[in-house]
Motif scaffolding. Sequence first.
Motif, PDB file in Angstrom:
ATOM      1  N   TYR A 111       0.807  -1.296  -0.146  1.00 52.14           N
ATOM      2  CA  TYR A 111      -0.201  -0.062  -0.143  1.00 52.14           C
ATOM      3  C   TYR A 111       0.864   1.074   0.197  1.00 52.14           C
ATOM      4  O   TYR A 111       2.121   1.137   0.563  1.00 52.14           O
ATOM      5  N   SER A 112       0.672   2.304  -0.686  1.00 50.71           N
ATOM      6  CA  SER A 112       1.204   3.542  -0.562  1.00 50.71           C
ATOM      7  C   SER A 112       0.430   4.748  -0.103  1.00 50.71           C
ATOM      8  O   SER A 112      -0.644   4.736  -0.206  1.00 50.71           O
ATOM      9  N   LEU A 113       1.101   5.448   0.728  1.00 54.67           N
ATOM     10  CA  LEU A 113       0.186   6.484   1.756  1.00 54.67           C
ATOM     11  C   LEU A 113       1.133   7.407   2.044  1.00 54.67           C
ATOM     12  O   LEU A 113       2.444   7.240   2.291  1.00 54.67           O
ATOM     13  N   GLY A 114       0.547   8.948   2.069  1.00 54.58           N
ATOM     14  CA  GLY A 114       1.220   9.951   2.560  1.00 54.58           C
ATOM     15  C   GLY A 114       1.276   9.952   3.917  1.00 54.58           C
ATOM     16  O   GLY A 114       0.284  10.240   4.527  1.00 54.58           O
TER      17      GLY A 114
ATOM     18  N   LEU B 190      -2.192   2.610   9.406  1.00 55.41           N
ATOM     19  CA  LEU B 190      -2.742   1.547   9.288  1.00 55.41           C
ATOM     20  C   LEU B 190      -4.187   1.859   9.352  1.00 55.41           C
ATOM     21  O   LEU B 190      -5.044   1.390   8.322  1.00 55.41           O
ATOM     22  N   GLU B 191      -4.793   2.772  10.324  1.00 53.55           N
ATOM     23  CA  GLU B 191      -5.990   3.086  10.340  1.00 53.55           C
ATOM     24  C   GLU B 191      -6.563   4.069   9.120  1.00 53.55           C
ATOM     25  O   GLU B 191      -7.671   3.724   8.468  1.00 53.55           O
ATOM     26  N   VAL B 192      -5.511   4.796   8.417  1.00 55.43           N
ATOM     27  CA  VAL B 192      -5.880   5.330   7.170  1.00 55.43           C
ATOM     28  C   VAL B 192      -6.091   4.297   6.111  1.00 55.43           C
ATOM     29  O   VAL B 192      -6.737   4.511   5.100  1.00 55.43           O
ATOM     30  N   ILE B 193      -5.080   3.496   5.931  1.00 57.95           N
ATOM     31  CA  ILE B 193      -5.031   2.541   4.869  1.00 57.95           C
ATOM     32  C   ILE B 193      -6.540   1.634   4.909  1.00 57.95           C
ATOM     33  O   ILE B 193      -6.952   1.497   3.964  1.00 57.95           O
TER      34      ILE B 193
ATOM     35  N   ASP C 128     -14.609   7.710  11.627  1.00 55.87           N
ATOM     36  CA  ASP C 128     -13.374   6.951  11.256  1.00 55.87           C
ATOM     37  C   ASP C 128     -12.355   8.286  10.641  1.00 55.87           C
ATOM     38  O   ASP C 128     -11.204   8.020  10.426  1.00 55.87           O
ATOM     39  N   ASP C 129     -12.835   9.372  10.392  1.00 59.56           N
ATOM     40  CA  ASP C 129     -12.168  10.395   9.797  1.00 59.56           C
ATOM     41  C   ASP C 129     -11.706  11.368  10.702  1.00 59.56           C
ATOM     42  O   ASP C 129     -12.175  12.599  10.701  1.00 59.56           O
ATOM     43  N   ILE C 130     -10.855  10.926  11.679  1.00 59.67           N
ATOM     44  CA  ILE C 130     -10.330  11.773  12.591  1.00 59.67           C
ATOM     45  C   ILE C 130      -8.683  11.577  12.706  1.00 59.67           C
ATOM     46  O   ILE C 130      -8.203  10.613  12.537  1.00 59.67           O
TER      47      ILE C 130
END
Lengths: 244, 388
Positions: free
Chosen positions: A29-32, A43-46, B272-274
Amino acid sequence: MSNIQLAFTINRSHIDDSGAELSRRQQQYSLGVNDRMTVLDALEVIRRDQDTSLMYRHSCHHGSCGTCGMLINGERKLACLTQATKLETEMIELQPLRNMKVIGDLAVDPSPLFPDFPKGAAYIRRSEVNRDGRKPFELDHWERFEDCIECGLCVSSCPVTESFMGPAALAAHNREIINRRERRGELLGEVNVPRGAWPCTRALNCSRACPTGVYPAKHIAELRKKIEQDGLTPAAEPGEKRAQ
Amino acid sequence: MSKHHVVVIGGGGTGGAIIHDLRLRGIEATLVERGELTSGTTGRHHGQLHCGARYAVKDRAIARECMEETYILKRIARESLEANYGLFVALNDEDEEHVPIFIQSCVESGIPTKEVPVKHALEMEPNLNPDIRRAIMVPDGTIDAWRLPLQFFASARHNGAGIHTFTPVTGFRSSGKAITGVQVYDLKTRREFTIAADLVINATGAWAGQVTKMADVEIPITPGPGTMVAVRKRLANMVISHLHPAGDGDIIVPQRGLSIIGTTQYRTDDPDDIAVPEEDISEMYRCADMLIPTFSSQKYHAAWIAARPLAGAASTADDARNLSRDFNVVDHGEIDGREGLVSVIGGKATVLRAMAEQTVDAACVKLGITECCTTAETALLPHRAYST
């Protein structure tokens, strides 16, 4: 705050009805991320934006619950206390803890940690903050939770391959002896068995891995000393002597 | 033994207390949670065991309930609490003016208070700001926000409850307008299955609106995220609170070897958007230093954010701040004509057991069950029993 693009290579696997792990593979996965973000934040954003099926354990997000231990670039760490950019690698590799049963992706079953913990052990000890200072008249002493958060990083890092109670349960035995001297005889008996305090080879991986400064190896050494002090016959030769 | 089966959605503190209560009343129960237990709001709690003093001026009833639940938790879940008291400190003229109403409100709410001389307070807590004007002790404490709920889950599991983690709900099963079960997807085995239910309890806190949406009903819930910052030193034994009308960054909760300052309040539509706003961190340090001047010079440990489940609708952050911390049990059969679904919304960690009692009371009325709640008198199993 700067945003840099990182690659996360994450173990993916799931289990069948019997609990056996199936189909282990790596997914990228790629993430800024910014400098503040931890591996857990990432991990939460992914999971939210890229893959809702991703499994990992987490709860407190501040190193207090002990659920988010994993191998981060091969090192045992709590994901919530590991800032992603501080790892200084463009790719971050995430694997589940070793010596534990995987229930999916990065999530492990922590239950093997507990059977050897002493029964009825105290969870609360005296606080060392302002220990001898003034305290409310209703309290005998200020209270503090035991430092061990039962994250399993020590058990996961232990190089001993023979049957062994492991650093977490042994540290808990010594802590309980310190908290309740009256249990000394009983608890030394529990750890003076071949799989008790003896298989430890003093590699000290456990003390290095512990995120809350419990230093399990120190407690194992103290247990051995107490067994000697009390005139008990050691149930086995110390692991480091056998390893020589 | 009742023949009914209840499904609880949400493995936070509320869900844990509910499924424990259901099993004690002999009701078959299964809980589903989309991730790990307490991975939503519960686990991220700063850990203050609220005796209610913080709420007393604004709402005596909530304060009284917090005090009662504090006494109960000390009986049933002692191992998950550091019962070190709390200290409210006045820092300026305005705070000092607030002292009489604060004490009066605590008295009226059944909360014991004890004013201690400033010198005495500084002897108890040497890291406190030496310029504090007044210091009032109350029976606050610290909760282990992972272990306390786990004690409920452990007790429920040993009483025969089914608990499925990593099992998100994907939809509801209905017969006409009545809900008859939930459709779930087990991430561990990658299989979808249905769990039949005589009643479904939605205990998903800040996510309650997302769950009811799957049943085509709406619920007034406002996720109210707040930031917390921890430093790597225990600077106090007691919970230190700023004695003033509630605001941001006015509580330092000590927990193991950490000190935690909280919190801020926003509103969001998607819990979830926090993400922690960077400016919150310096603001939290500024607030913490007013109470304990060496706070910001300690080693940074962590900053995180958690979405409070505020009952009610709010379109701005200021509106959200004015929402009560009380909780409601909503019967969607009565309100929306959607039988078989009950939601519990709002509330706080300290009153998780009371939230469960009222929710399960409502469930029992709907199912025609007359068993009474016994959770206040039943000691919980140790948290480790969840895994053994």
